[in-house]
Design an enzyme around this catalytic site. Structure first.
Site, mmCIF file in Angstrom:
data_model
loop_
_atom_site.group_PDB
_atom_site.id
_atom_site.type_symbol
_atom_site.label_atom_id
_atom_site.label_comp_id
_atom_site.label_asym_id
_atom_site.label_seq_id
_atom_site.Cartn_x
_atom_site.Cartn_y
_atom_site.Cartn_z
ATOM 1 N N GLY A 28 0.830 -1.194 0.000
ATOM 2 C CA GLY A 28 0.000 0.000 0.000
ATOM 3 C C GLY A 28 0.866 1.246 0.000
ATOM 4 N NE ARG A 50 -6.151 -9.251 0.045
ATOM 5 C CZ ARG A 50 -6.887 -9.044 -1.051
ATOM 6 N NH1 ARG A 50 -7.113 -10.056 -1.890
ATOM 7 N NH2 ARG A 50 -7.404 -7.861 -1.318
ATOM 8 C CB SER A 55 -1.056 -4.361 -4.360
ATOM 9 O OG SER A 55 -1.938 -3.441 -3.747
ATOM 10 C CG ASP A 85 -2.067 -0.808 13.278
ATOM 11 O OD1 ASP A 85 -0.930 -1.129 12.921
ATOM 12 O OD2 ASP A 85 -2.395 0.379 13.517
ATOM 13 C CD GLU A 86 -7.478 -3.173 10.758
ATOM 14 O OE1 GLU A 86 -8.040 -2.920 9.678
ATOM 15 O OE2 GLU A 86 -6.587 -2.446 11.258
ATOM 16 C CD GLN A 88 0.876 -5.076 11.839
ATOM 17 O OE1 GLN A 88 1.527 -5.228 12.877
ATOM 18 N NE2 GLN A 88 0.994 -3.986 11.086
ATOM 19 C CG HIS A 110 1.579 1.798 14.435
ATOM 20 N ND1 HIS A 110 1.923 2.750 15.384
ATOM 21 C CD2 HIS A 110 0.258 1.556 14.623
ATOM 22 C CE1 HIS A 110 0.848 3.066 16.089
ATOM 23 N NE2 HIS A 110 -0.162 2.352 15.660
ATOM 24 C CD GLU A 229 -14.884 31.747 5.982
ATOM 25 O OE1 GLU A 229 -13.885 31.763 6.734
ATOM 26 O OE2 GLU A 229 -14.905 32.330 4.882
ATOM 27 C CB SER A 254 -5.770 39.270 9.181
ATOM 28 O OG SER A 254 -6.765 38.604 9.940
#
Length: 336
Positions: A28, A50, A55, A85-86, A88, A110, A229, A254
């Site tokens: 990724g 996989r 990819s 992460d979830e 691994q 990570h 805004e 400003s």
């Protein structure tokens, strides 16, 4: 600023990677950058994906050998785990662990899986982290331009006695040593990263933008003005802070905006918000958030999917889609 834990290319020995094969698991944002930068640094690379991964074709087009995750993990002397992460922990147990041998180095970008016990470091194996502080496309582009993105590095387990040198060499090979490689721990990287995401960068910012938009719309103002805004101009301010810091940003806006910032900001982020931040940090430190996230995925992610669906239906999303279509300079490829 401390300087005893900051390293550069001059401190790294890329010969530590000589003759080794690096298996990049995942292709990724970070995966493609790590793999290509390593390849261009003269390091042997294979990619683990996989079967059926979209990819695969992309990695092969980039001249990389692609294997299934288990085969890549077995091939690699250094295995970089760049998977969600979830997932691994499960993928480690089912596809990676059997291929890891004594003397190998297992890397993460990570600290989540190691710090919260989703992955147990095997005996005789080095475990480290290299975490670029930028998205993968930036890591790749900066490398190609002769620059680099700062990286965090850590050593969790040094079975070989040489883990620090090899981890630093890896960080340098992906371009980190051109900027700075800062040493930390899995715990500190993981907990600060989660806290930043939840309380400031993603959770805090998105909720504040949404609340500001709704406040103006409920008061009768045109939703298009509210969008400009409260959301559109966030990038202008974020870019100034990114380039110059908070005071540099204030210098560039400003006097009216600066005075409003310094006199009203603490009313928005007041004692209640600061208390909530401390609660969020405590939930991260205790492992409560990690357990909640792992359990959510183990149960099928139904609540997560529902939250995503509800967020897509917000008025700010439909207003934003219409306004962004009027601004062709904004890359629409990620949108919708």
């Amino acid at each position: 600023m401390r300087t005893d834990d900051i390293y550069y290319d001059k401190d790294a020995d890329l010969s530590k990677l000589g003759g080794k094969t690096v298996a990049i698991l995942g292709y990724g944002s970070q995966g493609h950058a790590h793999a290509l930068n390593l390849k261009d640094s003269g390091v042997g690379v294979v990619v683990g994906l996989r079967e059926g991964s979209p990819s695969r074709a992309k990695a092969e087009e980039h001249g990389l050998e692609v294997l299934d995750v288990a085969a890549a993990a077995k091939r690699g002397d250094i295995v970089m785990v760049l998977l969600p992460d979830e997932r691994q922990g499960q993928i480690w147990r089912e596809e990676i662990a059997a291929g890891i041998e004594p003397g190998n180095l297992v890397l993460f970008a990570h600290g989540f899986a190691i710090h919260f016990g989703e992955v147990e470091a095997p005996e005789g194996v080095d475990v480290g982290m290299v975490a670029p502080k930028g998205p993968g496309h930036l890591v790749r582009r900066q490398y190609e331009e002769g620059n680099g993105v700062p990286c965090l590095m850590a050593v969790h387990q040094d079975a070989s006695g040489d883990a620090h040198a090899v981890v630093l060499a890896y960080a340098s090979a992906i371009g980190g040593g051109r900027a700075a490689v800062i040493e930390t721990t899995f715990k500190d990287e993981c907990e600060t990263d989660l806290f930043g995401e939840q309380s400031v960068l993603c959770g805090g910012l998105s909720e504040m933008v949404q609340a500001g938009f709704e406040t103006l719309v409920e008061a009768g103002y045109d939703p298009r003005l509210a969008y400009f805004e409260c959301l559109h101009e966030v990038k202008l301010i974020a870019d100034l802070m990114y380039e110059k810091g908070i005071q540099g940003m204030r210098y560039s806006i400003s006097n009216t905006a600066e005075y409003g910032d310094m006199t009203r900001g603490k009313r928005v982020i007041g004692p209640e918000s600061r208390a909530a931040m401390k609660e969020i940090l405590a939930e991260i430190q205790s492992g409560q958030f990690a357990k909640e996230w792992i359990d959510e995925n183990a149960s099928g992610g139904e609540s997560f999917a529902k939250m995503r669906e509800e967020a897509q239906g917000k008025e700010i999303e439909s207003v934003g889609r219409d306004l962004r279509s009027m601004m062709p300079w904004i890359d629409q490829s990620f949108n919708e």
